[in-house]
Design an enzyme around this catalytic site. Structure first.
Site, PDB file in Angstrom:
ATOM      1  CG  HIS A 154      26.866 -19.608  87.722  1.00  0.00           C
ATOM      2  ND1 HIS A 154      27.421 -20.180  86.600  1.00  0.00           N
ATOM      3  CD2 HIS A 154      27.896 -19.034  88.391  1.00  0.00           C
ATOM      4  CE1 HIS A 154      28.721 -19.964  86.601  1.00  0.00           C
ATOM      5  NE2 HIS A 154      29.045 -19.265  87.667  1.00  0.00           N
TER       6      HIS A 154
HETATM    7  C1  UD1 Z   1      30.747 -17.971  92.721  1.00  0.00           C
HETATM    8  C2  UD1 Z   1      31.779 -17.062  92.054  1.00  0.00           C
HETATM    9  C3  UD1 Z   1      31.681 -17.210  90.545  1.00  0.00           C
HETATM   10  C4  UD1 Z   1      31.785 -18.656  90.125  1.00  0.00           C
HETATM   11  C5  UD1 Z   1      30.776 -19.503  90.879  1.00  0.00           C
HETATM   12  C6  UD1 Z   1      31.001 -20.962  90.554  1.00  0.00           C
HETATM   13  C7  UD1 Z   1      32.333 -14.925  93.160  1.00  0.00           C
HETATM   14  C8  UD1 Z   1      32.156 -13.465  93.114  1.00  0.00           C
HETATM   15  N1  UD1 Z   1      31.533 -15.650  92.346  1.00  0.00           N
HETATM   16  O1  UD1 Z   1      29.473 -17.501  92.347  1.00  0.00           O
HETATM   17  O2  UD1 Z   1      32.736 -16.497  89.939  1.00  0.00           O
HETATM   18  O3  UD1 Z   1      31.540 -18.740  88.744  1.00  0.00           O
HETATM   19  O4  UD1 Z   1      30.954 -19.300  92.287  1.00  0.00           O
HETATM   20  O5  UD1 Z   1      29.872 -21.730  90.729  1.00  0.00           O
HETATM   21  O6  UD1 Z   1      33.145 -15.427  93.892  1.00  0.00           O
HETATM   22  N2  UD1 Z   1      24.740 -21.054  97.437  1.00  0.00           N
HETATM   23  C9  UD1 Z   1      24.243 -22.225  97.966  1.00  0.00           C
HETATM   24  N3  UD1 Z   1      25.121 -23.245  98.192  1.00  0.00           N
HETATM   25  C10 UD1 Z   1      26.436 -23.143  97.958  1.00  0.00           C
HETATM   26  C11 UD1 Z   1      26.935 -21.934  97.434  1.00  0.00           C
HETATM   27  C12 UD1 Z   1      26.065 -20.905  97.172  1.00  0.00           C
HETATM   28  O7  UD1 Z   1      23.057 -22.359  98.205  1.00  0.00           O
HETATM   29  O8  UD1 Z   1      27.169 -24.115  98.188  1.00  0.00           O
HETATM   30  C13 UD1 Z   1      23.794 -19.933  97.163  1.00  0.00           C
HETATM   31  C14 UD1 Z   1      23.666 -18.988  98.332  1.00  0.00           C
HETATM   32  O9  UD1 Z   1      22.367 -18.520  98.346  1.00  0.00           O
HETATM   33  C15 UD1 Z   1      24.612 -17.863  97.961  1.00  0.00           C
HETATM   34  C16 UD1 Z   1      24.484 -17.819  96.445  1.00  0.00           C
HETATM   35  O10 UD1 Z   1      24.298 -19.177  96.055  1.00  0.00           O
HETATM   36  O11 UD1 Z   1      24.255 -16.661  98.570  1.00  0.00           O
HETATM   37  C17 UD1 Z   1      25.685 -17.240  95.745  1.00  0.00           C
HETATM   38  O12 UD1 Z   1      26.865 -17.931  96.136  1.00  0.00           O
HETATM   39  P1  UD1 Z   1      28.320 -17.239  95.986  1.00  0.00           P
HETATM   40  O13 UD1 Z   1      29.365 -18.192  96.373  1.00  0.00           O
HETATM   41  O14 UD1 Z   1      28.325 -15.920  96.673  1.00  0.00           O
HETATM   42  O15 UD1 Z   1      28.407 -16.919  94.466  1.00  0.00           O
HETATM   43  P2  UD1 Z   1      28.193 -17.864  93.207  1.00  0.00           P
HETATM   44  O16 UD1 Z   1      27.025 -17.349  92.445  1.00  0.00           O
HETATM   45  O17 UD1 Z   1      28.189 -19.295  93.612  1.00  0.00           O
HETATM   46  N1  UDP Z   2      29.976 -28.689  86.795  1.00  0.00           N
HETATM   47  C1  UDP Z   2      29.627 -29.821  87.522  1.00  0.00           C
HETATM   48  N2  UDP Z   2      28.292 -30.062  87.712  1.00  0.00           N
HETATM   49  C2  UDP Z   2      27.312 -29.242  87.256  1.00  0.00           C
HETATM   50  C3  UDP Z   2      27.692 -28.085  86.507  1.00  0.00           C
HETATM   51  C4  UDP Z   2      29.024 -27.837  86.315  1.00  0.00           C
HETATM   52  O1  UDP Z   2      30.485 -30.588  87.952  1.00  0.00           O
HETATM   53  O2  UDP Z   2      26.134 -29.517  87.485  1.00  0.00           O
HETATM   54  C5  UDP Z   2      31.415 -28.379  86.607  1.00  0.00           C
HETATM   55  C6  UDP Z   2      31.854 -28.183  85.177  1.00  0.00           C
HETATM   56  O3  UDP Z   2      32.311 -29.388  84.639  1.00  0.00           O
HETATM   57  C7  UDP Z   2      32.959 -27.147  85.280  1.00  0.00           C
HETATM   58  C8  UDP Z   2      32.623 -26.371  86.521  1.00  0.00           C
HETATM   59  O4  UDP Z   2      31.646 -27.125  87.235  1.00  0.00           O
HETATM   60  O5  UDP Z   2      34.220 -27.758  85.462  1.00  0.00           O
HETATM   61  C9  UDP Z   2      32.111 -25.004  86.188  1.00  0.00           C
HETATM   62  O6  UDP Z   2      31.661 -24.380  87.342  1.00  0.00           O
HETATM   63  P1  UDP Z   2      30.703 -23.108  87.317  1.00  0.00           P
HETATM   64  O7  UDP Z   2      29.980 -23.049  86.029  1.00  0.00           O
HETATM   65  O8  UDP Z   2      29.905 -23.167  88.579  1.00  0.00           O
HETATM   66  O9  UDP Z   2      31.700 -21.890  87.519  1.00  0.00           O
HETATM   67  P2  UDP Z   2      32.650 -21.040  86.546  1.00  0.00           P
HETATM   68  O10 UDP Z   2      33.509 -21.970  85.778  1.00  0.00           O
HETATM   69  O11 UDP Z   2      31.767 -20.188  85.693  1.00  0.00           O
HETATM   70  O12 UDP Z   2      33.408 -20.194  87.507  1.00  0.00           O
END
Ligand code: UD1
Ligand code: UDP
Length: 377
Positions: A218
């Site tokens: 992601h």
């Molecule tokens: C964010 C964090 C990243 C983290 C990740 C965990 C930043 C810069 N990035 O990335 O470090 O690893 O969360 O998962 O803060 N969206 C949905 N539903 C949601 C959330 C997001 O549909 O509940 C979609 C939306 O289209 C949104 C896109 O995902 O625009 C990106 O979401 P965003 O929270 O900006 O960044 P992540 O890629 O989730």
């Molecule tokens: N995780 C979860 N369900 C999923 C994928 C990940 O509960 O389908 C949990 C996983 O166990 C870990 C966390 O989400 O603790 C990692 O989140 P993510 O990869 O979104 O973000 P990052 O750690 O890279 O910021």
């Protein structure tokens, strides 16, 4: 500027925990539980960065957390990093002015942490950064900007490992650095047995007793780039068809959006032996991970969990801010070139998983609470 509004008298020991994304909720859950057990006032602000049930509400249910006292509205509609951070900052500041906590805790490197850290700093509240001192050295990453900025304005830096403590020292941070371990160990320890007992994900995917890999991707530098995303699809194809390993891939909403935008959804859906599923709950994910042969991921939290649980990890990035996982022999940094990844995967599958856990003893939350409440010191 109305300076009279700046908090001058915070309520002693009152502690605010800020969450906002899936990993933030998971990693803060042991701290929320620890503060609830103490004889002090504490409350949670959800910044609304993540909002879909699978990434948010489902986590609260699985981790048996109460609904946060506050939820910042209007963040879902934002598009750019600054805009998103600003929306969260304004909402958090209003709550902090109302509640007057002594300490504010943020965790990790997502935008919501920067928003919470700035709000606390500007109101002159005590700020603690959980998971401080991590550095990838990769200045393309929004997370790296956030880590550096938060560390420099924090009063307490809760470094998970000795290496992260050294990074913070080298950066000349001003706050007090405390090595605590990572709260992800606390979370895994609290939830693994529950996951084994309650999750039926293997039955649902017909994977009981089978070899399989868990795959997640992601990260912005990977999935927002069409060429890299195409390489990731090629990796999925080669691992399933040529290496013969079925894959479970819980698809992050960011990646789903990009696959659609780039017209790549059909190619990924065409891969046989790939379980492309919605994000799963924490208990289901732990159950998937602990029974997997190998993980392929660009996630920070999953690199840590694979290492803690004893599952070999192939990291789909050029670098990591979790080098401890590589040093103990649990992780290999493969990048995203399909041939390089396959070579690393073949080696990693041979690892037995008996490395040491570099992320602490599962008492990180206790140490963090003791420090901010000035107990046991
Ligand atoms: C964010 C964090 C990243 C983290 C990740 C965990 C930043 C810069 N990035 O990335 O470090 O690893 O969360 O998962 O803060 N969206 C949905 N539903 C949601 C959330 C997001 O549909 O509940 C979609 C939306 O289209 C949104 C896109 O995902 O625009 C990106 O979401 P965003 O929270 O900006 O960044 P992540 O890629 O989730
Ligand atoms: N995780 C979860 N369900 C999923 C994928 C990940 O509960 O389908 C949990 C996983 O166990 C870990 C966390 O989400 O603790 C990692 O989140 P993510 O990869 O979104 O973000 P990052 O750690 O890279 O910021």
């Amino acid at each position: 500027m109305d300076n009279s509004k700046i908090v001058t008298e915070p309520i002693p020991d009152k502690t605010c925990v800020i969450v906002g994304t899936r990993p933030g909720i998971i990693k803060m859950s042991p701290i929320i539980a620890e503060l609830n057990d103490r004889d002090i006032e504490s409350f949670t602000i959800h910044t609304g960065q993540h909002y879909s049930y699978e990434l948010d509400g489902r986590m609260f249910e699985d981790l048996q957390l109460d609904e946060p006292k506050y939820r910042i509205e209007g963040v879902e509609e934002t598009e750019y990093h600054g805009e998103q951070t600003a929306a969260m900052l304004g909402g958090i500041e209003a709550v902090l002015l109302e509640e007057r906590p002594e300490t504010v805790l943020v965790c990790g490197d997502a935008n919501f942490n920067l928003a919470g850290a700035l709000a606390a700093r500007k109101l002159r509240l005590e700020l603690g950064h959980v998971e401080a001192g991590l550095r990838s050295g990769d200045w393309r990453m929004p997370e790296e900007h956030n880590r550096v900025m938060i560390d420099h304005i924090s009063d307490y830096l809760f470094a998970p490992t000795e290496q992260t403590r050294e990074n913070a020292v080298e950066d000349n941070v001003k706050g007090e650095i405390v090595v605590t371990g990572n709260t992800i160990v606390d979370a895994v320890e609290r939830n693994m047995e529950i996951a084994r007992a309650q999750s039926d994900i293997l039955e649902r995917l017909s994977l009981e007793g089978s070899e399989y890999a868990v795959f997640t991707a992601h990260r912005e530098e990977n999935v927002d780039d069409r060429a890299v995303l195409s390489d990731l699809i090629e990796i999925l194809d080669q691992v399933t068809s040529e290496e013969g390993i079925p894959i479970v891939y819980p698809l992050h909403p960011r990646t789903e959006k990009r696959l659609e935008q780039f017209g790549l959804m059909e190619s990924i859906r065409g891969i046989s032996d790939l379980h492309l599923i919605d994000p799963v709950g924490y208990l289901d994910f732990l159950q998937l991970l602990v029974n997997a042969d190998v993980t392929l991921t660009d996630s920070g939290g999953i690199q840590e969990e694979s290492c803690i649980i004893g599952v070999p990890c192939v990291t789909l990035r050029k670098n990591t801010e979790r080098p401890e996982t590589v040093e103990v022999g649990a992780n290999t940094i493969a990048g995203t070139d399909p041939d390089a990844v396959i070579r690393r995967l073949e080696v990693a599958r041979g690892w037995i998983g008996d490395w040491e856990n570099p992320f602490g003893d599962g008492d990180a939350a206790l140490r963090i609470a003791d420090t901010v409440l000035d107990e046991g010191r």
